[in-house]
Enzyme design. Structure first.
Site, PDB file in Angstrom:
ATOM      1  CD  GLU A 118      -2.114  -5.513   9.511  1.00  0.00           C
ATOM      2  OE1 GLU A 118      -2.835  -6.124   7.679  1.00  0.00           O
ATOM      3  OE2 GLU A 118      -1.664  -4.005   9.204  1.00  0.00           O
ATOM      4  CG  HIS A 146      -5.250   4.923  14.564  1.00  0.00           C
ATOM      5  ND1 HIS A 146      -5.966   5.234  13.349  1.00  0.00           N
ATOM      6  CD2 HIS A 146      -4.212   4.492  13.853  1.00  0.00           C
ATOM      7  CE1 HIS A 146      -5.768   4.948  12.627  1.00  0.00           C
ATOM      8  NE2 HIS A 146      -4.784   4.658  12.505  1.00  0.00           N
TER       9      HIS A 146
HETATM   10  C1  LIG Z   1      -5.091  -3.462   8.030  1.00  0.00           C
HETATM   11  C2  LIG Z   1      -3.823  -2.298   7.789  1.00  0.00           C
HETATM   12  N1  LIG Z   1      -2.808  -1.805   8.737  1.00  0.00           N
HETATM   13  C3  LIG Z   1      -2.080  -0.742   8.916  1.00  0.00           C
HETATM   14  C4  LIG Z   1      -3.014  -0.217   8.355  1.00  0.00           C
HETATM   15  C5  LIG Z   1      -1.779   1.110   8.985  1.00  0.00           C
HETATM   16  N2  LIG Z   1      -1.928   2.587   7.593  1.00  0.00           N
HETATM   17  C6  LIG Z   1      -3.099   2.970   7.240  1.00  0.00           C
HETATM   18  S1  LIG Z   1      -2.661   3.880   5.727  1.00  0.00           S
HETATM   19  C7  LIG Z   1      -1.528   2.778   5.499  1.00  0.00           C
HETATM   20  C8  LIG Z   1      -0.470   2.662   4.110  1.00  0.00           C
HETATM   21  C9  LIG Z   1      -1.835   2.337   2.566  1.00  0.00           C
HETATM   22  O1  LIG Z   1      -1.086   1.847   1.965  1.00  0.00           O
HETATM   23  P1  LIG Z   1      -1.934   2.629   0.656  1.00  0.00           P
HETATM   24  O2  LIG Z   1      -2.888   1.509   0.731  1.00  0.00           O
HETATM   25  O3  LIG Z   1      -0.797   2.430  -0.560  1.00  0.00           O
HETATM   26  O4  LIG Z   1      -2.526   3.549   0.458  1.00  0.00           O
HETATM   27  P2  LIG Z   1      -2.070   5.383   0.574  1.00  0.00           P
HETATM   28  O5  LIG Z   1      -2.121   5.795   1.149  1.00  0.00           O
HETATM   29  O6  LIG Z   1      -1.213   5.381  -0.379  1.00  0.00           O
HETATM   30  O7  LIG Z   1      -3.352   6.083   0.011  1.00  0.00           O
HETATM   31  C10 LIG Z   1      -1.318   1.712   6.816  1.00  0.00           C
HETATM   32  C11 LIG Z   1      -0.462   1.329   6.587  1.00  0.00           C
HETATM   33  C12 LIG Z   1      -3.827   0.151   8.421  1.00  0.00           C
HETATM   34  N3  LIG Z   1      -4.864   1.345   8.348  1.00  0.00           N
HETATM   35  N4  LIG Z   1      -4.983  -0.814   8.071  1.00  0.00           N
END
Ligand SMILES: Cc1ncc(C[n+]2csc(CCOP(=O)(O)OP(=O)(O)O)c2C)c(N)n1
Ligand SMILES: Cc1ncc(C[n+]2csc(CCOP(=O)(O)OP(=O)(O)O)c2C)c(N)n1
Ligand SMILES: [Mg+2]
Ligand SMILES: [Mg+2]
Lengths: 352, 380, 352, 380
Positions: free
Chosen positions: A53, A121
Site C-alpha cells: 500500500e 473487511h
Molecule cells: C495489508 C493488506 N493488504 C491487502 C490485503 C488483501 N489481501 C488478502 S490476501 C492477499 C494476497 C496475499 O498473497 P500472498 O502473500 O502471496 O499470500 P497467499 O494468499 O498467496 O498465500 C491480499 C492482497 C490484506 N489482507 N492485507
C-alpha cells in the site's frame, strides 16, 4: 440500471477517454481480475501492483507530481492504516510547499461493513479521512452518484478520496448513467468480463456522457418537517426507507440528506434543514468515539443550538475493536434499519 | 481410529519431546527417497496421513462455505506437505522455552498436525461462540492458541513479520538465562506477495542486528500468486529467498510439493535457528489448488501440481502402503471432518451480549473498566 | 520539582525495578542519548532500535506476547502514522482472540505543538488515538501526573498510550514525586546524564515510591460556578491560568478539569460539573474536524442537553494541513492563552 | 564575482546541456587524480568552489540558529563533495524530460550548485513569507522548486523513496513516446538509517518489476549515524548497497569524501540510469561535521574527516590553486552568505491571514472551496 461497481468502471473509462487519466492501479486492479469488486475491469490503463500500500500511494503521488493523472485503489480501506502518513503528506504538500505543486490524485477504496467481511473487511474510514486536511472525501450511496462523484474526483486538481460502500457495490441504481444502455443485461454483456476465460476479452464501452456531482453538494433525497436526517453511504438507503415507512405508517415526514461529500460538506443544506425542522439525527456506521458525525453535531450545536427543539442525536457504530464475523456481532455493532426507524420515531415524537 | 488429533505419533529425534507411540503401518521399504534426501517410512506415513487429514478438512471447509454452513473460506489445499512437515517439527508448548508461531491464513495443516482437533477449525469457520480462537469473530484459519504459543493470526498481510522479532528476543534472553531451555524459536509464515510489504524487511533487519541476532525461522510459502496477481509481473524473477543476502542471513528455497525435501529443508533451517540462535529464511514453492479463497470460487485448479496425489503414488510405488490402506485413511479423514462439522453445527452462536466481551483484561488501575469494556465511559 | 522528562525517566526506573519492565526501546532511546527529550537516560533496559516505527511497535507486541513488559517510544507522535495498522491490531487482538492473549504494552510519544517543531514535530495524536478501541490513552499536564500515569500504564495489562505534551517536557512541577530529593539541582546531578562525555556515567536513582494515577480519573484543578472547562495536556495550564485571571479580575470562577485520561475518560466528574454549572468549554490543540473534543461535546449533548444554560463550546486547533514553523502560523492555529480567556469570558457571561 | 549562483559553468560532457563559460582559474596540472579516477582541473576547481559556497552557507546557517535569526538548523556540512558532484550532473529543468529530485534534508549543496541563490535557503531558515519553498512553514533544507522538478522535501524519513517510482514511471513513458527526451531520471536521496523503513524496499521493488524497470538513481548518504544511533549497532555490518542484490539492481559504494571518486561514481550510476532506463543504488560514505542538527548543539566534530579541507590540500599540492586564491574564494563565499542573511532579515514574515493559504488548488467542481480553503465549510 448499472450497479455501483459498473458505475465506477464507466467513470474511470470516461476518465481515461476524456479527462486524461493515465493510470488506474492497485492490488489486482489490472487484468485478469480487474479489481476484487470488478470495478476496474477492461480499463485501458489498469495495472497490478506489488502487495504494498505504501508503494501504491507513493507511486500515485510521484505520478501526480510528474504530470500524470493517477487513480489508485487500496483494496479495502481496512488496509490503508499503514500508509496514513503518506495520505497526510499527499494532503499537506501543497500547503507545505506554498502552492508549488498540485496533487491531482484519486484514491478509491471500499468502505464499511455489510459483506460479512469480519474484522478486516468491515472498517469505516470516513472519520479517519476527515482528519486529513488538504484532502477532499466523498462517498456515494448509489451508482449514479458514484459515477458523478468519481468524475468530480478526477477533475479536481486536489487529492480526493472516494469511499465506496462495500455493501452497495452490487446494488443497481434505478436511474441510468448518461449514455448507459437501458437494458442492464446489455450493459453486462458490454462491460462485464466473462467469469472464466478472459483471454482476448475487450469491453465494448457505451458512449458515456459527462455527469459530474460537484464536491460539497449534498442531495435532499426525502423532504419532510418532523426532523432532519443526515447520512451518507451504506446507511443512507436505510434512512430513506425508515423515513418512507414512518411517512406511510405514521404521517411523520423527514428531510433526509445524502451528504455525498464528507469533506467539504454541504453546510448550507444542513443548516437550512435544521432551521426548518429543529430536530436532527446524524447516522453513520463508523465507530462512535471521535466520529465524523460528532463533528457535524458540533457544527449544528455551534450554529443552531438555540434553533433546536429537542436534543440533537447521533446514531453510529459501537466503539468496538472490530466487526465480528458472526452476524450477531455485526447487527449489534452497526446501525440497522430498525435502529434508524426507532431513532427517527423518537426524534419526531419527543416533546419540544 | 486412534485419537491422533490430540497427540500425533513421534517421529525421529526432532519429535523426541513428545510421548512415544508406534505407527500402525508396517513398513515394507526402509526409507522414502527424493534426490539425496530420505525419510523413514514411519515418518513418511505419518506425514502422509496428516496431509490426508489436512486435505479432508480443507475440502470439507470449502463445502461448508458453499452449503451455507459457513460463509467465507480461505485455506491451504496444496500446502499440505509444508504444513505437516512444519507441524511435526514444532517444539510445542507454552512460554519462551517453546516455539512461537506467527502464522499465515493457510496453515490448518500445522495446527492439525500439532494436535488441534478438527472441530477447533470448523467452529471458527461456522462462527460459533465455541470457537476458541476468536469466538466466531474472525475468518477461518485465524487461529489463536495461547497454550501452544500460537499468536493470533490477523488478516493484515505481513504484520506477523514485524512482531516475530519480539517473541524471539524474549526467547533468546530466556535461553541465555536458562541454558536447558535454549531451544525455543520463533516461526513466522507468510505468502510470497506479502514480502513486498516493508514488514518483511523489518524482520530481516531486526533479526540480524550485530550481536543481537534472533532465532527466527522466516518461512515464505511461494504459490506464485497474490490473489490474481502473478508474482512474475510484480517482482524481479529472483527467488524471494535472496532477500536474506544483504543481511548475511542463511537462506534456501525448497520444493514444498515434495514432502521429503520439505521435511529436510525445514529440519536444516530449524536446527540452525535452534542451535545458532540466529535467523533463517526458507522459501517453499507450493501449490494453490483451490484459488485464493471462496471469493474467487474456490474451484479446484487442475493445472497445479498436487503434492498429496504425488506422495500417495510415491508411497504406493515404494511399497510403503497399498491402495486399500490409502482408501481407508481417506475415509477415516473424511469421517473425522464430517463428525467435526456435525458437532459444530449444534453449537451455540455468539449473542448480542457478547459484542464487547474480551476487549480489555482486568485492571486494578482503571477506575472505568476494571473488568472489561462496558460501553462508553459512564454509559447507562 | 522534577520536570516531566525526569518524571517519566523516574517512572520507567521504578517500572524496571518494581514492576517488571523488561525493555525500554525506540529510536535513540538507549545510550548514548537516552531519548531526544532525555526521558530514558540511564535506564538499565533501554536500547536503540533501527529507524523503523513498524519494527518498534511490532517488536513490542512480540515481547508482550512472550511475557515481557515492553515500554517503547515513537520518537514524535508525528511519526506514528505509518504504523496505525499495528496500533489497531495491538488494540484488537485480545477481543479478536476471545481473550486468549493480554497485550501489556506501553507506548510513549511526545505530542502536540509548542517547540517550534514545524509540520512534523507539532502533530496532536489524541483524536487519532481515541479511535483505537482496545487501547487506553493518557496525557499528563504536569510531572507528578506523568509519573503517576506512567506507573498506571505499566501496571495495566492492556495497551496504553502515554502522550507527553512536547512543550511541557521541560516544565518543572511544584510538587515532589514520592522519594524525589527536594533540591532540583541535586536531582539533576543524580539522574541527568552529563551533556558531553557520558562514558562510564551511571545514574544515582533516588529511592522512589509508588504513586499511581488511576486510568480514567480526572483531576479538578480549579473549582468554580460560572462554567466547566475540560482540557488536558499542553493547554491545561493555560486553562487554569485563564481561570485564575478571570477569578482574580472579574470574580468569575470555573471548574477546570484536567482529564488526564483520554480514554477511558472520567465521565462522572464531567457530568457532575456540567450539572452544577450548565456551561461547558472543551479545549485542546488538535485539529478541529473529527476531534476528540467533539466526542466529549456529543456526550455532553447526549446526556445533559436539557441541563445546559447556554451553548456548549469547543476551542480546538484549526483544520490546517500543518503547524507552520513561523510562530505567526502556530499562534493562529492552536489555542493560545488569550483565546482561552476570551472563550471563558464569553461562556460565563452569555445570558442564559 | 560572476553570478555563478544562477548558472554554474559547464563541465565536461555531462554538462553540455548548459551554456558554456570558461573557468576563471588557470589550470597548472591537467588533471586531479584519485586512484584510477581523474577530474580535469577545470571541473575540480568548479567542484571546489561550489563546495566552499556550500560550506559557507551551512556555517552561516548554524550561526543563524544560534543567534536567534533562525531557530532550527539541519544540513549537510560534510556532504559537500556528494552534493556538489550530484548538483553539477543533474539534468535541470521542468517536466519528465528532465531529472526529478526527491531530496533529503542535507542537500543545500545540490541546490546551490544547480543555481539556487543562497537567499532562497536563508529565507526558509528565517521563516520568511518570501521563502519560495514553504512560505516560512517548513524546516530549512525542505526545498520545493517546481521549475526544476525539485519535489517538496518532507521531514518524514524515507517516504521520498516510495514516491520516486511514480515520477520515474512518467519519465520512462515520456521517453518511450519522445525518443529525443529519453534522458530524464529520478534522483532520490536519503540517509543510511532511513533505509530501515519499508519505503526503501518499496523503491527497490517497484523499480525492478520485470519489463517495467524504472530509471531511478537511489542515493544513500551513509554518515553512519541516525541522530545518536550508530549504524553498526542496529544493522548488519554489510554495505547498504547490498540491498540491491535481491532485486538484481546495479549498485556501488563510494567514498563521498573524495570528490574525484564521487564525481565518477555518480557519473557511472547516472549514465546507467539515463541510458538503460533502469535503477541503480549508489551508497556514498560521508561525514557529519556538525552532528545531527541544532537540537544536538551543532558543534563541529573534529573527529570526522573533512572532504573540503582535504580537497583544498589536494588542489594546492597539485598546483591547481594557491592559498591566496583559496582565501579569496572563501571570503567571497562568506560574503555571499552574509549578504543573503542581511537581505533575508529585512523581508516580511507570514501573517495571521496566511494560515490557510495554498491548502487547495482552484477547482471548478467544488462548490465549497472553488479557490482555496477558507475554514470550515460555510463558516462565517
Ligand atoms: C495489508 C493488506 N493488504 C491487502 C490485503 C488483501 N489481501 C488478502 S490476501 C492477499 C494476497 C496475499 O498473497 P500472498 O502473500 O502471496 O499470500 P497467499 O494468499 O498467496 O498465500 C491480499 C492482497 C490484506 N489482507 N492485507
Ligand atoms: C519516520 C520518521 N521517524 C523518525 C524521524 C526522526 N528522525 C529525524 S532524522 C532521524 C535520523 C535519520 O538518520 P539517517 O537516515 O541516517 O539520515 P541522517 O540524518 O544521518 O542524514 C530521525 C530518527 C523522522 N523524521 N521520520
Ligand atoms: Mg501467494
Ligand atoms: Mg545517517
Amino acid at each position: 440500471m448499472a450497479n455501483m461497481a459498473q458505475a465506477v468502471r464507466m467513470a474511470l473509462h470516461f476518465g481515461e477517454k476524456h479527462l486524461g487519466v493515465t493510470d488506474v492501479f492497485g492490488e489486482d486492479v489490472g487484468p485478469p481480475l480487474g479489481g476484487v469488486f470488478t470495478a476496474t475491469q477492461g480499463l485501458r490503463t489498469a495495472w497490478n501492483t506489488p502487495l504494498d500500500e505504501r508503494g501504491i500511494i507513493g507511486t500515485a503521488m510521484g505520478i501526480a507530481y510528474a504530470g500524470g493523472r493517477p487513480v489508485c485503489e487500496i483494496q479495502f480501506c481496512d488496509y490503508a492504516f499503514n500508509v496514513l502518513d503518506m495520505f497526510k503528506i499527499a494532503g499537506n504538500q501543497r500547503w507545505a510547499s506554498g502552492g508549488g505543486y498540485d496533487m491531482p490524485l484519486v484514491v478509491m477504496t471500499p468502505n464499511g461493513a455489510g459483506i460479512r467481511g469480519s474484522l478486516y473487511h468491515s472498517h469505516s474510514f470516513e472519520s479517519w479521512a476527515s482528519r486529513l486536511p488538504g484532502w477532499k472525501v466523498v462517498m456515494p450511496s448509489n451508482a449514479l452518484d458514484a459515477y458523478g462523484l468519481m468524475l468530480a474526483a478526477i477533475k479536481d486538481p486536489n487529492p480526493v478520496l472516494v469511499l465506496l460502500p462495500k455493501a452497495l457495490l452490487r446494488a443497481k441504481d434505478t436511474r441510468l448513467i448518461p449514455g448507459e444502455p437501458a437494458d442492464a443485461d446489455e450493459l453486462s454483456r458490454m462491460i462485464d468480463a466473462p467469469v472464466n476465460d478472459r483471454v482476448g476479452w475487450e469491453p465494448n464501452w457505451p458512449n458515456l456522457e459527462d455527469h459530474t456531482v460537484k464536491i460539497g453538494s449534498a442531495e435532499l433525497v426525502r423532504e419532510g418537517t418532523f426532523g432532519t436526517v443526515i447520512s451518507y453511504g451504506r446507511p443512507l438507503p436505510l434512512c430513506a426507507q425508515a423515513a418512507d415507512e414512518l411517512a406511510a405508517q405514521h404521517y411523520r415526514t423527514f428531510d433526509v440528506i445524502d451528504l455525498r461529500s464528507i469533506f467539504p460538506y454541504d453546510w448550507g443544506m444542513i443548516s437550512r434543514s435544521v432551521l426548518k425542522t429543529g430536530r436532527v439525527l446524524i447516522v453513520n456506521e463508523d465507530t462512535e468515539v471521535t466520529n465524523f458525525g460528532e463533528h457535524l453535531l458540533r457544527r449544528v450545536v455551534d450554529e443552531h443550538f438555540y434553533d433546536l427543539s429537542v436534543r440533537p442525536r447521533t446514531l453510529m457504530g459501537k466503539h468496538v475493536p472490530g466487526i465480528g464475523m458472526n452476524q450477531n456481532y455485526e447487527v449489534n455493532s452497526v446501525p440497522q434499519l430498525g435502529d434508524i426507524r426507532t431513532a427517527l420515531w423518537d426524534l419526531a415524537t419527543e416533546a419540544a | 481410529m486412534p485419537d491422533a488429533n490430540e497427540d500425533p505419533p513421534d517421529i525421529e529425534d526432532a519429535l523426541l519431546r513428545r510421548g512415544a507411540r508406534s505407527t500402525p503401518y508396517p513398513a515394507a521399504p526402509s526409507a522414502i527417497r527424493s534426490g539425496r534426501d530420505t525419510l523413514s517410512v514411519e515418518v513418511a506415513l505419518t506425514v502422509f496421513r496428516q496431509m490426508l487429514r489436512t486435505r479432508a478438512i480443507e475440502e470439507r471447509s470449502i463445502k461448508m462455505s458453499k452449503s451455507g454452513e459457513a460463509y467465507f473460506w480461505i485455506g491451504g489445499p496444496g500446502e499440505e506437505a509444508f504444513n505437516v512437515c512444519l507441524g511435526l517439527q514444532i517444539n510445542k508448548g507454552h512460554g519462551p522455552a517453546h516455539d512461537y508461531l506467527h502464522l499465515h491464513y493457510r496453515n490448518a495443516g500445522i495446527m492439525l498436525t500439532m494436535g488441534m482437533p478438527m472441530i477447533d477449525h470448523t467452529r471458527q469457520l461456522a462462527m460459533r461462540w465455541t470457537d476458541r480462537h476468536s469466538r466466531g469473530r474472525n475468518f477461518v484459519g485465524h487461529y489463536s492458541i495461547p497454550e501452544w504459543n500460537v499468536i493470533p493470526v490477523t488478516s493484515v498481510i505481513e504484520v506477523q513479520f514485524a512482531m516475530a522479532p519480539g517473541t524471539a528476543l524474549v526467547q533468546k534472553r530466556h535461553g541465555q538465562k536458562n541454558p536447558t531451555e535454549n531451544e525455543g524459536i520463533t516461526v513466522v509464515v507468510g505468502g510470497e506477495a506479502g514480502t513486498a510489504e516493508g514488514d518483511f524487511e523489518s524482520c530481516l533487519n531486526w533479526t540480524t542486528r550485530p550481536g543481537q541476532e534472533l532465532p527466527v525461522l522466516m518461512l515464505v510459502t511461494n504459490n506464485r500468486y497474490g490473489i490474481s496477481t502473478d508474482l512474475d509481473t510484480v517482482h524481479t524473477h529472483r527467488p524471494i529467498a535472496d532477500r536474506a543476502i544483504p543481511y548475511g542471513m542463511r537462506y534456501e528455497t525448497i520444493d514444498g510439493n515434495d514432502p521429503v525435501a520439505t521435511w529436510h529443508g525445514i529440519d536444516r533451517a530449524m536446527r540452525y535457528c535452534r542451535r545458532e540462535r540466529k535467523p533463517f529464511l526458507l522459501e517453499t514453492m507450493v501449490s494453490r489448488l483451490h484459488g485464493h479463497s471462496s471469493s474467487s470460487g474456490a474451484q479446484r485448479n487442475w493445472n497445479e501440481a498436487d503434492s498429496l496425489a504425488a506422495f500417495e503414488q510415491k508411497l504406493i510405488d515404494a511399497g510403503a502402503i497399498d491402495t486399500n490402506a490409502v482408501r481407508a485413511l481417506k475415509d477415516e479423514a473424511k469421517a473425522e471432518a464430517d463428525r467435526a462439522v456435525v458437532e459444530t453445527m449444534k453449537e451455540p452462536e455468539p449473542t448480542r451480549e457478547d459484542v464487547y466481551a474480551f476487549t480489555y483484561a482486568e485492571s486494578a488501575v482503571d477506575t472505568i473498566y476494571p473488568k472489561d469494556f462496558t460501553g462508553l465511559p459512564g454509559a447507562r
